[in-house]
Enzyme design. Sequence first.
Site, mmCIF file in Angstrom:
data_model
loop_
_atom_site.group_PDB
_atom_site.id
_atom_site.type_symbol
_atom_site.label_atom_id
_atom_site.label_comp_id
_atom_site.label_asym_id
_atom_site.label_seq_id
_atom_site.Cartn_x
_atom_site.Cartn_y
_atom_site.Cartn_z
ATOM 1 N N HIS A 48 -9.028 2.662 -3.429
ATOM 2 C CA HIS A 48 -9.282 1.911 -2.191
ATOM 3 C C HIS A 48 -10.497 0.996 -2.308
ATOM 4 C CE1 HIS A 48 -6.234 4.177 -0.055
ATOM 5 N NE2 HIS A 48 -6.780 5.304 -0.479
ATOM 6 N N ARG A 73 -10.864 7.409 -10.303
ATOM 7 C CA ARG A 73 -9.538 7.395 -9.671
ATOM 8 C C ARG A 73 -8.914 6.022 -9.872
ATOM 9 N NH1 ARG A 73 -8.218 9.197 -3.473
ATOM 10 N NH2 ARG A 73 -9.597 7.489 -2.872
ATOM 11 N N ASP A 87 -10.725 4.631 -22.527
ATOM 12 C CA ASP A 87 -11.451 3.990 -23.627
ATOM 13 C C ASP A 87 -12.882 3.599 -23.243
ATOM 14 O OD1 ASP A 87 -9.379 4.358 -25.385
ATOM 15 O OD2 ASP A 87 -8.750 2.255 -25.467
ATOM 16 N N GLU A 152 -0.751 14.649 -1.939
ATOM 17 C CA GLU A 152 -1.134 14.117 -0.631
ATOM 18 C C GLU A 152 0.050 13.553 0.137
ATOM 19 O OE1 GLU A 152 -4.248 11.228 -1.316
ATOM 20 O OE2 GLU A 152 -3.291 10.409 -3.082
ATOM 21 N N ASP A 178 -4.138 11.074 3.441
ATOM 22 C CA ASP A 178 -2.762 10.662 3.158
ATOM 23 C C ASP A 178 -1.766 11.743 3.546
ATOM 24 O OD1 ASP A 178 -2.595 7.961 2.082
ATOM 25 O OD2 ASP A 178 -3.973 8.696 0.565
HETATM 26 C C1 3PY Z 1 -7.027 11.415 1.018
HETATM 27 O O1 3PY Z 1 -7.577 12.143 1.860
HETATM 28 O O2 3PY Z 1 -5.935 10.879 1.183
HETATM 29 C C2 3PY Z 1 -7.687 11.171 -0.252
HETATM 30 O O3 3PY Z 1 -7.142 10.522 -1.091
HETATM 31 C C3 3PY Z 1 -9.032 11.715 -0.543
HETATM 32 O O4 3PY Z 1 -9.574 12.394 0.368
HETATM 33 MG MG MG Z 2 -5.413 9.633 -0.510
#
Ligand code: 3PY
Ligand code: MG
Length: 265
Positions: A48, A73, A87, A152, A178
């Site tokens: 994000h 991430r 890398d 998620e 999510d």
């Molecule tokens: C979420 O809550 O969706 C995340 O990716 C991290 O907290």
């Molecule tokens: Mg998330």
Amino acid sequence: MDMPRNSFKQSLREKRRQTGLFVGLGSPYSMEILATAGFDWLLIDGEHAPNNPPSVLAQLQAAAPYPVHLAVRPVNHDAALIKQYLDIGAHTLLVPMVETVAEAKALVLAVRYPPQGVRGVGTSLARAAHWGGIKDYAKHANEEICLIVQIETRQGLANLDAILAVEGVDAAFIGPADLAASLGHLGDSGHIEVKAAVEAALRRIAASGKAAGVFVTEPGLAQHYRDCGASFIAVGGDTSLLRNAALKLASSFGDGKADSAAASR
Ligand code: 3PY
Ligand code: MG
């Protein structure tokens, strides 16, 4: 030089409590401040937040002198992007939106050199290998990379046990925001159904023998999720820390502009 050990992976294996922070400011300078704050791990967010390999590299370099583990991430499951992050020196990846066994297996392949995987070999160009200076980097890298899948979505929950059984998945991390959206409660990760789903997922992950993680900002709930089996948690993000502190400071001096600035957007 010998291959450095991934101490975070070892901590996850031993279920040692690890407290972390999401980092989205994209700044090596603020990363260095956070690296001195006492967290066990920091997550550079490329899902994000406005990050890409060069900005991630600068943050890895900024935190390198400090005793904190950095995870990255990526924005998606792209094996080419994953190769770049490995890398430049990410040893731990937290990959969002993992929903199926096929996705989990593809990620395992992406983080491993052949014959166990498909990671391309370019050690003389790779910071992770000290540009060829780490003896036998390519032979040992597969053992030291830590792959954490984010669960998620409703589909991810439905496939959780099978995903956990994929060899090479080291841990699973629940994303409540999510998950709330996927369960029909967008914006309400505190909803009772979401909390129950998080609890059940953490218990299933812990029962599988793999490490369970979650994002949670309320201390009471963090303890509750620990009791459900979470060993590594992220307790907030740098953007919220900065915004909340800035709002508090501005309002304590009574100029009251924050609300109108927000409203005018
Ligand atoms: C979420 O809550 O969706 C995340 O990716 C991290 O907290
Ligand atoms: Mg998330």
